[in-house]
Design a protein around this motif. Structure first.
Motif, PDB file in Angstrom:
ATOM      1  N   THR A  72       0.827  -1.210   0.000  1.00 25.86           N
ATOM      2  CA  THR A  72       0.000   0.000   0.000  1.00 25.86           C
ATOM      3  C   THR A  72       0.862   1.260   0.000  1.00 25.86           C
ATOM      4  O   THR A  72       0.534   2.250  -0.662  1.00 25.86           O
ATOM      5  N   LEU A  73       1.996   1.215   0.717  1.00 26.74           N
ATOM      6  CA  LEU A  73       2.914   2.355   0.776  1.00 26.74           C
ATOM      7  C   LEU A  73       3.798   2.467  -0.475  1.00 26.74           C
ATOM      8  O   LEU A  73       4.540   3.445  -0.624  1.00 26.74           O
ATOM      9  N   GLY A  74       3.737   1.454  -1.344  1.00 30.83           N
ATOM     10  CA  GLY A  74       4.480   1.499  -2.601  1.00 30.83           C
ATOM     11  C   GLY A  74       5.908   0.990  -2.537  1.00 30.83           C
ATOM     12  O   GLY A  74       6.685   1.206  -3.467  1.00 30.83           O
ATOM     13  N   TYR A  75       6.276   0.271  -1.467  1.00 28.07           N
ATOM     14  CA  TYR A  75       7.648  -0.222  -1.322  1.00 28.07           C
ATOM     15  C   TYR A  75       7.876  -1.587  -1.963  1.00 28.07           C
ATOM     16  O   TYR A  75       8.999  -1.921  -2.321  1.00 28.07           O
ATOM     17  N   ILE A  76       6.810  -2.384  -2.059  1.00 30.76           N
ATOM     18  CA  ILE A  76       6.934  -3.723  -2.641  1.00 30.76           C
ATOM     19  C   ILE A  76       5.774  -3.980  -3.591  1.00 30.76           C
ATOM     20  O   ILE A  76       4.777  -3.247  -3.604  1.00 30.76           O
ATOM     21  N   THR A  77       5.931  -5.051  -4.336  1.00 30.57           N
ATOM     22  CA  THR A  77       4.846  -5.565  -5.154  1.00 30.57           C
ATOM     23  C   THR A  77       4.928  -7.085  -5.102  1.00 30.57           C
ATOM     24  O   THR A  77       5.918  -7.645  -4.633  1.00 30.57           O
ATOM     25  N   PHE A  78       3.898  -7.736  -5.563  1.00 30.59           N
ATOM     26  CA  PHE A  78       3.874  -9.191  -5.620  1.00 30.59           C
ATOM     27  C   PHE A  78       3.891  -9.617  -7.090  1.00 30.59           C
ATOM     28  O   PHE A  78       3.187  -9.047  -7.908  1.00 30.59           O
ATOM     29  N   GLU A  79       4.715 -10.616  -7.392  1.00 36.30           N
ATOM     30  CA  GLU A  79       4.809 -11.125  -8.756  1.00 36.30           C
ATOM     31  C   GLU A  79       4.679 -12.636  -8.730  1.00 36.30           C
ATOM     32  O   GLU A  79       4.978 -13.273  -7.722  1.00 36.30           O
ATOM     33  N   SER A  80       4.270 -13.185  -9.870  1.00 38.32           N
ATOM     34  CA  SER A  80       4.230 -14.648  -9.987  1.00 38.32           C
ATOM     35  C   SER A  80       5.645 -15.177  -9.880  1.00 38.32           C
ATOM     36  O   SER A  80       6.562 -14.662 -10.523  1.00 38.32           O
ATOM     37  N   GLY A  81       5.808 -16.182  -9.045  1.00 40.95           N
ATOM     38  CA  GLY A  81       7.127 -16.772  -8.840  1.00 40.95           C
ATOM     39  C   GLY A  81       7.150 -18.214  -9.287  1.00 40.95           C
ATOM     40  O   GLY A  81       6.258 -18.673 -10.004  1.00 40.95           O
ATOM     41  N   GLU A  82       8.187 -18.926  -8.860  1.00 44.11           N
ATOM     42  CA  GLU A  82       8.328 -20.335  -9.197  1.00 44.11           C
ATOM     43  C   GLU A  82       7.191 -21.152  -8.597  1.00 44.11           C
ATOM     44  O   GLU A  82       6.676 -22.054  -9.225  1.00 44.11           O
ATOM     45  N   ASN A  83       6.806 -20.818  -7.364  1.00 46.15           N
ATOM     46  CA  ASN A  83       5.729 -21.499  -6.683  1.00 46.15           C
ATOM     47  C   ASN A  83       4.412 -20.856  -7.127  1.00 46.15           C
ATOM     48  O   ASN A  83       4.148 -19.703  -6.842  1.00 46.15           O
ATOM     49  N   LYS A  84       3.601 -21.610  -7.822  1.00 45.60           N
ATOM     50  CA  LYS A  84       2.343 -21.064  -8.357  1.00 45.60           C
ATOM     51  C   LYS A  84       1.330 -20.745  -7.259  1.00 45.60           C
ATOM     52  O   LYS A  84       0.439 -19.934  -7.445  1.00 45.60           O
ATOM     53  N   LYS A  85       1.476 -21.390  -6.085  1.00 43.99           N
ATOM     54  CA  LYS A  85       0.548 -21.143  -4.983  1.00 43.99           C
ATOM     55  C   LYS A  85       0.829 -19.812  -4.303  1.00 43.99           C
ATOM     56  O   LYS A  85      -0.065 -19.191  -3.761  1.00 43.99           O
ATOM     57  N   GLU A  86       2.097 -19.405  -4.299  1.00 43.58           N
ATOM     58  CA  GLU A  86       2.480 -18.193  -3.589  1.00 43.58           C
ATOM     59  C   GLU A  86       3.218 -17.243  -4.513  1.00 43.58           C
ATOM     60  O   GLU A  86       4.050 -17.652  -5.295  1.00 43.58           O
ATOM     61  N   LYS A  87       2.927 -15.980  -4.357  1.00 44.43           N
ATOM     62  CA  LYS A  87       3.602 -14.970  -5.163  1.00 44.43           C
ATOM     63  C   LYS A  87       4.920 -14.552  -4.514  1.00 44.43           C
ATOM     64  O   LYS A  87       5.089 -14.651  -3.313  1.00 44.43           O
ATOM     65  N   ALA A  88       5.815 -14.062  -5.355  1.00 44.35           N
ATOM     66  CA  ALA A  88       7.105 -13.580  -4.878  1.00 44.35           C
ATOM     67  C   ALA A  88       6.965 -12.130  -4.427  1.00 44.35           C
ATOM     68  O   ALA A  88       6.209 -11.351  -5.012  1.00 44.35           O
ATOM     69  N   VAL A  89       7.705 -11.769  -3.399  1.00 41.27           N
ATOM     70  CA  VAL A  89       7.733 -10.398  -2.885  1.00 41.27           C
ATOM     71  C   VAL A  89       8.929  -9.704  -3.541  1.00 41.27           C
ATOM     72  O   VAL A  89      10.054 -10.204  -3.472  1.00 41.27           O
ATOM     73  N   VAL A  90       8.664  -8.555  -4.168  1.00 41.67           N
ATOM     74  CA  VAL A  90       9.705  -7.852  -4.917  1.00 41.67           C
ATOM     75  C   VAL A  90       9.685  -6.375  -4.547  1.00 41.67           C
ATOM     76  O   VAL A  90       8.618  -5.771  -4.399  1.00 41.67           O
ATOM     77  N   THR A  92       9.842  -2.497  -5.161  1.00 50.22           N
ATOM     78  CA  THR A  92       9.543  -1.555  -6.236  1.00 50.22           C
ATOM     79  C   THR A  92      10.721  -0.583  -6.368  1.00 50.22           C
ATOM     80  O   THR A  92      11.694  -0.672  -5.611  1.00 50.22           O
ATOM     81  N   GLN A  93      10.616   0.354  -7.276  1.00 54.12           N
ATOM     82  CA  GLN A  93      11.643   1.390  -7.407  1.00 54.12           C
ATOM     83  C   GLN A  93      11.801   2.144  -6.087  1.00 54.12           C
ATOM     84  O   GLN A  93      12.908   2.408  -5.637  1.00 54.12           O
ATOM     85  N   LYS A  94      10.676   2.464  -5.453  1.00 53.44           N
ATOM     86  CA  LYS A  94      10.700   3.164  -4.166  1.00 53.44           C
ATOM     87  C   LYS A  94      11.384   2.303  -3.097  1.00 53.44           C
ATOM     88  O   LYS A  94      12.176   2.811  -2.298  1.00 53.44           O
ATOM     89  N   GLY A  95      11.102   1.013  -3.076  1.00 50.33           N
ATOM     90  CA  GLY A  95      11.735   0.104  -2.128  1.00 50.33           C
ATOM     91  C   GLY A  95      13.232  -0.033  -2.381  1.00 50.33           C
ATOM     92  O   GLY A  95      14.026  -0.077  -1.440  1.00 50.33           O
ATOM     93  N   SER A  96      13.619  -0.071  -3.646  1.00 47.34           N
ATOM     94  CA  SER A  96      15.047  -0.141  -3.996  1.00 47.34           C
ATOM     95  C   SER A  96      15.761   1.135  -3.595  1.00 47.34           C
ATOM     96  O   SER A  96      16.898   1.095  -3.108  1.00 47.34           O
ATOM     97  N   GLU A  97      15.099   2.260  -3.761  1.00 45.40           N
ATOM     98  CA  GLU A  97      15.681   3.546  -3.359  1.00 45.40           C
ATOM     99  C   GLU A  97      15.862   3.587  -1.835  1.00 45.40           C
ATOM    100  O   GLU A  97      16.880   4.065  -1.336  1.00 45.40           O
ATOM    101  N   LEU A  98      14.881   3.069  -1.108  1.00 48.02           N
ATOM    102  CA  LEU A  98      14.996   2.987   0.345  1.00 48.02           C
ATOM    103  C   LEU A  98      16.221   2.154   0.728  1.00 48.02           C
ATOM    104  O   LEU A  98      16.996   2.551   1.598  1.00 48.02           O
ATOM    105  N   MET A  99      16.423   1.020   0.068  1.00 49.20           N
ATOM    106  CA  MET A  99      17.574   0.161   0.367  1.00 49.20           C
ATOM    107  C   MET A  99      18.887   0.884   0.081  1.00 49.20           C
ATOM    108  O   MET A  99      19.844   0.752   0.847  1.00 49.20           O
ATOM    109  N   LYS A 100      18.937   1.653  -0.988  1.00 46.76           N
ATOM    110  CA  LYS A 100      20.156   2.414  -1.301  1.00 46.76           C
ATOM    111  C   LYS A 100      20.458   3.428  -0.208  1.00 46.76           C
ATOM    112  O   LYS A 100      21.594   3.548   0.248  1.00 46.76           O
ATOM    113  N   LYS A 101      19.445   4.157   0.214  1.00 44.40           N
ATOM    114  CA  LYS A 101      19.632   5.172   1.269  1.00 44.40           C
ATOM    115  C   LYS A 101      20.022   4.511   2.589  1.00 44.40           C
ATOM    116  O   LYS A 101      20.884   5.021   3.306  1.00 44.40           O
TER     117      LYS A 101
END
Length: 145
Positions: A72-90, A92-101
């Motif tokens: 909701t805050l725009g830091y992550i998104t969910f994408e289809s992953g290897e496991n079809k039952k569960e999505k991968a946590v990834v 976002t650009q905002k989350g990557s920027e947070l990690m850099k800072k």
């Protein structure tokens, strides 16, 4: 003070300093419970909710609630992953920027600690921490068997 308590205090204070720094740079809506997730999401690309919950020690329900907040805050998104039952946590650009800072702040703090402890002292401290983590991880896996 026991090693367990000292480790908890060190982590709590360091995480609060990181949280304060990120907040001062405009990263809003975060808490200590949320910022601890970022290094795992960044390190383990495509990690699932259940794996992340297991690594952190949260219930799946608590993890899901925290991840929905980060989405909701725009830091992550969910994408289809290897496991079809569960999505991968990834991140976002905002989350990557947070990690850099956060990384810049952590590296600056490490340099300050190097000034306090000496470069060799800080390196030894980090090596001891790694040995303790390795020992405790091995002990935990042996107890689970």
């Amino acid at each position: 003070m026991s090693i367990c308590f000292l480790s908890l205090e060190t982590s709590k204070i360091f995480n609060q300093l990181i949280l304060d720094e990120l907040s001062s740079q405009g990263f809003e809506g975060l808490s200590n419970a949320l910022i601890v997730l970022f290094p795992y999401i960044d390190e383990y690309k495509g990690i699932t909710t259940s794996t992340l919950a297991s690594k952190i020690g949260y219930t799946r329900q608590a993890m899901h609630k925290n991840l929905i907040k980060l989405e909701t805050l725009g830091y992550i998104t969910f994408e289809s992953g290897e496991n079809k039952k569960e999505k991968a946590v990834v991140l976002t650009q905002k989350g990557s920027e947070l990690m850099k800072k956060a990384t810049v702040f952590i590296e600056k703090t490490q340099q300050e600690l190097s000034g306090l402890l000496g470069e060799k002292g800080l390196q030894e401290y980090m090596e001891y921490q790694y040995k303790v983590v390795t020992f405790l991880t091995h002990k935990k896996s042996n107890n689970a068997q």
